[in-house]
Scaffold this active site. Structure first.
Site, short mmCIF file in Angstrom:
data_model
loop_
_atom_site.label_atom_id
_atom_site.label_comp_id
_atom_site.label_asym_id
_atom_site.label_seq_id
_atom_site.Cartn_x
_atom_site.Cartn_y
_atom_site.Cartn_z
N HIS A 94 0.86 -1.18 0.00
CA HIS A 94 0.00 0.00 0.00
C HIS A 94 0.90 1.23 0.00
O HIS A 94 1.97 1.23 0.61
CB HIS A 94 -0.91 -0.02 1.23
CG HIS A 94 -1.93 1.07 1.20
ND1 HIS A 94 -1.63 2.38 1.51
CD2 HIS A 94 -3.25 1.05 0.85
CE1 HIS A 94 -2.73 3.11 1.36
NE2 HIS A 94 -3.72 2.34 0.97
N GLU A 166 -4.13 2.63 -7.16
CA GLU A 166 -4.52 3.66 -6.21
C GLU A 166 -3.63 4.90 -6.39
O GLU A 166 -2.53 4.96 -5.83
CB GLU A 166 -4.35 3.15 -4.78
CG GLU A 166 -5.24 1.99 -4.42
CD GLU A 166 -5.48 1.96 -2.91
OE1 GLU A 166 -6.62 2.10 -2.51
OE2 GLU A 166 -4.51 1.81 -2.15
P1 PGA Z 1 -9.58 6.09 0.71
O1 PGA Z 1 -8.38 5.05 0.91
O2 PGA Z 1 -10.76 5.31 0.17
O3 PGA Z 1 -9.84 6.63 2.08
O4 PGA Z 1 -9.12 7.11 -0.24
C1 PGA Z 1 -8.13 4.03 -0.02
C2 PGA Z 1 -6.91 3.24 0.37
O5 PGA Z 1 -5.95 3.82 0.86
O6 PGA Z 1 -6.86 2.02 0.18
#
Ligand code: PGA
Length: 244
Positions: A94, A166
């Site tokens: 992540h 992401e």
């Molecule tokens: P968020 O986080 O939906 O709060 O933007 C997503 C993540 O970090 O997996």
């Protein structure tokens, strides 16, 4: 890939007692759910959430795991123990771990290996930051982030991995990526996976997903699922996302 995958990433947002309460409200909300909904609590809450999810449609995931199987690795959590708790998915790399904990691509490849050895599905997270986006370097950044893992997988004949795109600038900011732009990146990722010999790689989107924008990412030909942070801390709002 018809069935969508929804992953709730609770990060370090809930205390153990809050996690128990939230997990119980998830069980009520998802009583008759038929698809794939995964909840990733922090390590301290995994055991209690695992018990709460037993015999429910909800699946357990972890937010990380050790790159080693067992041994003198202070503070680490073994894939063996995650598997024993019935964890089915694990987030790998992540962006918060890549940036705050300096996780490298080589380390992430080792973590993927550990997960796969215990039949836990690894979800490798990739994404560019705001400066890289400004320079139009999304594809190059993602290519570099995927390289280590894909090399490892193709050299070892492994064919299963999930990838979460992401964009870092979209995480927790309320500024989700434009769905069309995100889809372009998804196609780049798919192409790289195909070249590495991976056939079916579910690709998820994450970054400020809400009940209001979730459907935009799940259009036909769109993403195979969503990775949700903030909006996954509440059973009702995550329930709405899953119904998108
Ligand atoms: P968020 O986080 O939906 O709060 O933007 C997503 C993540 O970090 O997996």
């Amino acid at each position: 890939m018809s069935q969508k995958i929804f992953i709730a990433n609770w990060k370090m947002q809930l205390s153990p007692s809050e996690a128990i309460k939230t997990a119980k409200s998830f069980v009520k909300q998802f009583k008759t759910f038929k698809g794939t909904a995964v909840v990733c609590p922090d390590f301290l809450s995994l055991t209690s959430v695992s018990k709460i999810f037993k015999d429910t449609p909800l699946l357990l995931g972890a937010q990380d795991l050790a790159a080693f199987e067992r041994g003198a690795y202070t503070g680490e959590i073994s894939a063996l123990d995650l598997a024993a708790l019935n964890a089915k998915y694990v987030l790998i790399g992540h962006s918060e771990r890549r940036s705050y904990l300096q996780e490298t691509d080589k380390l992430l490849a080792a973590k993927i290996r550990m997960a796969l050895a215990q039949k836990i599905k690894p979800v490798l997270c990739v994404g560019e930051n705001a400066a890289e986006k400004k320079q139009g370097r999304e594809a190059a950044v993602i290519k570099a982030q995927l390289k280590g893992a894909l090399n490892y997988l193709s050299n070892n004949g492994v064919r299963s991995l999930l990838i979460a795109y992401e964009p870092i600038w979209a995480i927790g900011t309320g500024l989700n990526c434009n769905p069309e732009k995100a889809l372009n990146v998804k196609n780049t990722i798919l192409e790289l996976c195909k070249r590495a010999g991976l056939k079916k790689t579910p690709i998820l989107y994450g970054g400020s997903v809400t009940a209001e924008n979730a459907a935009d990412f799940l259009v036909p030909g769109g993403f195979d699922g969503l990775l949700v942070g903030g909006a996954s801390l509440n059973a009702k709002s995550f329930g709405k996302i899953v119904k998108s």
